[in-house]
Design a protein around this motif. Structure first.
Motif, short mmCIF file in Angstrom:
data_model
loop_
_atom_site.label_atom_id
_atom_site.label_comp_id
_atom_site.label_asym_id
_atom_site.label_seq_id
_atom_site.Cartn_x
_atom_site.Cartn_y
_atom_site.Cartn_z
N GLU A 1 0.85 -1.19 0.00
CA GLU A 1 0.00 0.00 0.00
C GLU A 1 0.89 1.24 0.00
N LYS A 2 0.55 2.19 -0.88
CA LYS A 2 1.37 3.39 -1.02
C LYS A 2 1.27 4.31 0.19
N ASP A 3 0.05 4.50 0.71
CA ASP A 3 -0.17 5.43 1.82
C ASP A 3 0.28 4.79 3.12
N SER A 4 1.13 5.48 3.86
CA SER A 4 1.72 4.90 5.07
C SER A 4 0.68 4.63 6.15
N SER A 5 -0.28 5.54 6.32
CA SER A 5 -1.29 5.33 7.37
C SER A 5 -2.21 4.16 7.01
N GLY B 1 -0.40 1.00 7.69
CA GLY B 1 -0.44 0.72 9.13
C GLY B 1 -1.76 0.13 9.57
N LEU B 2 -2.86 0.67 9.03
CA LEU B 2 -4.19 0.13 9.34
C LEU B 2 -4.31 -1.31 8.85
N ALA B 3 -3.73 -1.60 7.68
CA ALA B 3 -3.78 -2.96 7.15
C ALA B 3 -3.05 -3.94 8.08
N ARG B 4 -1.89 -3.53 8.58
CA ARG B 4 -1.15 -4.40 9.52
C ARG B 4 -1.98 -4.65 10.78
N MET B 5 -2.58 -3.59 11.31
CA MET B 5 -3.42 -3.73 12.49
C MET B 5 -4.60 -4.65 12.22
N GLY C 1 4.74 1.29 0.05
CA GLY C 1 5.51 1.78 -1.08
C GLY C 1 4.66 1.81 -2.34
N ASN C 2 5.19 2.40 -3.38
CA ASN C 2 4.51 2.52 -4.66
C ASN C 2 4.58 1.17 -5.38
N THR C 3 3.44 0.52 -5.55
CA THR C 3 3.41 -0.83 -6.11
C THR C 3 3.96 -0.88 -7.53
N LEU C 4 3.67 0.14 -8.35
CA LEU C 4 4.11 0.11 -9.74
C LEU C 4 5.58 0.50 -9.89
N ALA C 5 6.00 1.55 -9.20
CA ALA C 5 7.37 2.05 -9.35
C ALA C 5 8.36 1.31 -8.46
N PHE D 1 2.08 -15.15 -7.27
CA PHE D 1 1.15 -15.60 -6.24
C PHE D 1 0.04 -16.46 -6.83
N ASP D 2 -0.62 -17.21 -5.95
CA ASP D 2 -1.75 -18.05 -6.37
C ASP D 2 -3.00 -17.20 -6.59
N TYR D 3 -3.21 -16.22 -5.71
CA TYR D 3 -4.41 -15.38 -5.79
C TYR D 3 -4.03 -13.93 -5.51
N VAL D 4 -4.69 -13.02 -6.21
CA VAL D 4 -4.51 -11.59 -5.96
C VAL D 4 -5.89 -10.94 -5.93
N VAL D 5 -6.15 -10.11 -4.93
CA VAL D 5 -7.35 -9.27 -4.90
C VAL D 5 -6.89 -7.83 -4.73
N ALA D 6 -7.55 -6.92 -5.42
CA ALA D 6 -7.08 -5.53 -5.39
C ALA D 6 -8.20 -4.55 -5.66
N ASN D 7 -8.08 -3.38 -5.07
CA ASN D 7 -8.96 -2.24 -5.35
C ASN D 7 -8.06 -1.03 -5.57
N PRO D 8 -7.41 -0.96 -6.74
CA PRO D 8 -6.47 0.15 -6.98
C PRO D 8 -7.21 1.47 -7.17
N PRO D 9 -6.48 2.58 -7.08
CA PRO D 9 -7.13 3.89 -7.29
C PRO D 9 -7.69 3.98 -8.70
N PHE D 10 -8.92 4.49 -8.81
CA PHE D 10 -9.58 4.58 -10.11
C PHE D 10 -8.91 5.63 -10.99
N SER D 11 -8.60 5.22 -12.23
CA SER D 11 -8.10 6.14 -13.26
C SER D 11 -6.98 7.03 -12.73
N ASP D 12 -6.01 6.42 -12.08
CA ASP D 12 -4.89 7.14 -11.48
C ASP D 12 -4.11 7.91 -12.55
N LYS D 13 -4.11 9.23 -12.45
CA LYS D 13 -3.43 10.07 -13.43
C LYS D 13 -1.95 10.22 -13.16
#
Length: 252
Positions: free
Chosen positions: A7-11, A14-18, A33-37, A50-62
């Motif tokens: 996840e790019k956003d640090s907070s 942190g919530l994901a770890r919790m 960190g930045n997943t793409l870069a 990986f065997d499975y991936v689930v994702a909700n990336p930012p929509f239409s990230d400019k």
């Protein structure tokens, strides 16, 4: 089972770890960190798969290409580079590259990925021709915080790609309840989606059907759901017929 996430956003990371600790998965590996870069999960100089991936990336990230110098992980090879101002396919192609040869994925994306043209049309055509898209599930509008636009789930399946003859499409846009300012899927809405997907149920063609690749090709690889599923309510002509029967008649 081992869980990995980036996840790019640090907070938010942190919530994901919790969240993983609270749900009894303290061993989950959550990186920030930045997943793409700057993808954190590597095997040598290649992406970890990986065997499975689930994702909700930012929509239409400019800004998806910020910090990205080339494509050393060959994520866009054979598909084409996504447009600078639309990052949806950049995330999807990263996911596909991160799957094992038998891997499966589900990614939430805006409906624009189904019909936008130019570079995205070429990427979409390649995905369809390779049989990578197993299903498309259209969701109601206004489900997600921060946007009111409708989204869809693209289900990717590498294992069955070679033999795939069609894409199973579900239009679940009408199944929801109002919950304050947002919409929410009810348990029955979720069960209907899952049951239709698992059984490939085509008993209600206004909700779901298997669309052959030949039909998709005739539509120039446009995957917009209304082209294939007429989800409108059938016109009820019974009242009109009744009124005709009860209309007074005159005799001259």
């Amino acid at each position: 089972m081992t869980l990995y996430g980036q996840e790019k956003d640090s907070s938010t990371a942190g919530l994901a770890r919790m969240n993983m600790i609270l749900h009894h998965n303290p061993g989950a590996v959550i990186e920030q960190g930045n997943t793409l870069a700057d993808p954190k999960f590597l095997e040598g100089d290649q992406l970890k798969t990986f065997d499975y991936v689930v994702a909700n990336p930012p929509f239409s990230d400019k800004r998806w290409s910020n910090g990205l110098t080339g494509d050393k992980f060959q994520r866009f090879e054979g598909f084409g580079t996504p447009p600078d101002k639309q990052g949806d396919y950049a995330y999807l192609l990263h996911i596909i590259r991160s799957l094992k040869s038998t891997g499966r994925a589900a990614c939430i994306l805006p409906h624009g990925v189904l019909f936008r043209g130019n570079a995205e049309a070429e990427i979409r055509k390649s995905l369809v021709r390779r049989g990578l898209i197993q299903a498309i599930i259209g969701l109601p509008a206004n489900l997600f915080y921060g946007t009111g636009i409708p989204a869809c789930i693209l289900v990717i399946d590498k294992a069955g790609a070679a033999a795939r003859k069609g894409i199973f499409m579900i239009d679940a846009a009408q199944g929801f309840m109002k919950d304050g300012p947002k919409n929410r899927l009810r348990e029955r809405d979720i069960h209907r989606i899952v049951d239709a997907f698992n059984t490939l149920d085509e008993s209600d063609p206004r909700y779901a059907r298997m669309v052959g690749l030949d039909e998709i090709e005739k539509n120039d690889f446009n995957l917009n759901l209304p082209r294939y599923i007429d989800s409108g309510t059938p016109e009820d002509r019974s009242e009109e017929h009744t009124s005709e029967l009860q209309s007074p008649c005159t005799i001259s």
